[in-house]
Design an enzyme around this catalytic site. Sequence first.
Site, PDB file in Angstrom:
ATOM      1  N   MET A 223      43.131  19.441  21.249  1.00 35.19           N
ATOM      2  CA  MET A 223      42.163  20.512  21.416  1.00 35.19           C
ATOM      3  C   MET A 223      42.308  21.231  22.757  1.00 35.19           C
ATOM      4  O   MET A 223      42.144  22.441  22.840  1.00 35.19           O
ATOM      5  CB  MET A 223      40.741  19.941  21.249  1.00 35.19           C
ATOM      6  N   CYS A 224      42.695  20.475  23.805  1.00 37.70           N
ATOM      7  CA  CYS A 224      42.804  21.133  25.108  1.00 37.70           C
ATOM      8  C   CYS A 224      43.964  22.132  25.122  1.00 37.70           C
ATOM      9  O   CYS A 224      43.902  23.170  25.770  1.00 37.70           O
ATOM     10  CB  CYS A 224      42.935  20.116  26.239  1.00 37.70           C
ATOM     11  N   THR A 225      45.027  21.824  24.333  1.00 38.18           N
ATOM     12  CA  THR A 225      46.159  22.751  24.245  1.00 38.18           C
ATOM     13  C   THR A 225      45.719  24.043  23.564  1.00 38.18           C
ATOM     14  O   THR A 225      46.018  25.148  24.030  1.00 38.18           O
ATOM     15  CB  THR A 225      47.297  22.114  23.414  1.00 38.18           C
TER      16      THR A 225
END
Length: 424
Positions: A223-225
């Site tokens: 999700m952070c990507t």
Amino acid sequence: QATQGHFTIKTEMAVDGGYDWDGRWNHVRKFLERPGPFAHPDFEPCTESLQFLLEMCKILVIGAGGLGCELLKNLALSGFRLIHVVDMDTIDISNLNRQFLFRPKDVGRPKAEVAADFINNRIPGCKVVPHYKKIQDFDESFYRQFHIIVCGLDSIIARRWMNGMLISLLSYEDGVLDPSSIIPLIDGGTEGFKGNSRVILPGMTACIDCTLELYPPQINFPMCTIASMPRLPEHCIEYARILLWPKEKPFGETSLDGDNPEHIQWVFKKSIERAAEFHITGVTYRLTQAACSLEVFKIASSAYIPLNNYLVFNDVDGLYTYTFEAERKENCSACSQVPQNLQFPPSAKLQEVLEYLMENASLQMKSPAITTTLEGKNKTLYLQVFNFTEHTHFFYLGLSDGQELAVADVTTPQTVLFKLNFTT
Ligand SMILES: [Zn+2]
């Protein structure tokens, strides 16, 4: 007898009070009680095989969806009577076009129960036992009771979990596999107009994880990507699909429909904007559609004769099938019993290990939890809900060269052991 245009079929055409009226199993006997050019070289025609099939052989069918309905019908008509079926879903109206054991009145009811009722009513003597549960709700003792397990699942995670469970049932003596501990797994899969069927003898032939690279690459990105550092066109599409769609609600409360061109067009436009912002090229309409598309159609084929060991069925342009022997992977993380090595420089962060576990084509883990032993104590290094360690360097976590890491993940019922090897 016929009543008002439809037939009541549960009439017992019994011979001597039994279900097996004269000639009932002639179609099966043709295969079991006479020789044939395609029979197994060790095959001896006999009547006991049919008795085994009818009275002893216990089969587990996993999934009562598109493939599961076909499997249950085929198995029951082939003489298998002791069948269990596991499915955690209830019937949706959109299932009715292909999951032919279900009717409009069944919408909302558990698939396993309706499928079992249908088969038991339609095929006298058949005893399908339904389980409205997840495969993870059962332990080893449940799975050990079956002779063969047939999978009609649409989830790779569930398929890998099942594979891992059957591998955990294997027993080895002095490194030699005890053949009586093997439960064959017949796995069927469909995607669009393509299908495959494979025979897995756990511990002997290629397992699901041995051939993980054959499965479509995962489209789940960390999700952070997606949220903050997209690198690929796919990250931009996922950003539009997962984060922007629920926020901007371009079509009100409706959820994204991969078959709706307007929806795809919206995601495409937003992805292009996102890609431009991060100087990423390569976002195309076609790729957008692929990332969003739903399974359209399912075909089923599965057999319990030893196929060696992988059959591919392709119905995209004309009809094409071929078989090949998928080979075991020497260092398969699921079935090889070989310790898995992780090569990282001592300056690496835990985040890099996590990304490797999730992105490596032969591991493809989903939400790994990592534990290790430090100074004689078990220590949790990483959990999704307790994740402030991911940007920490190995050194600060106390990890050293040769450290053993135990990784738990939804893709396997057992923890996978890794050995951390420092590179220079
Ligand atoms: Zn394997």
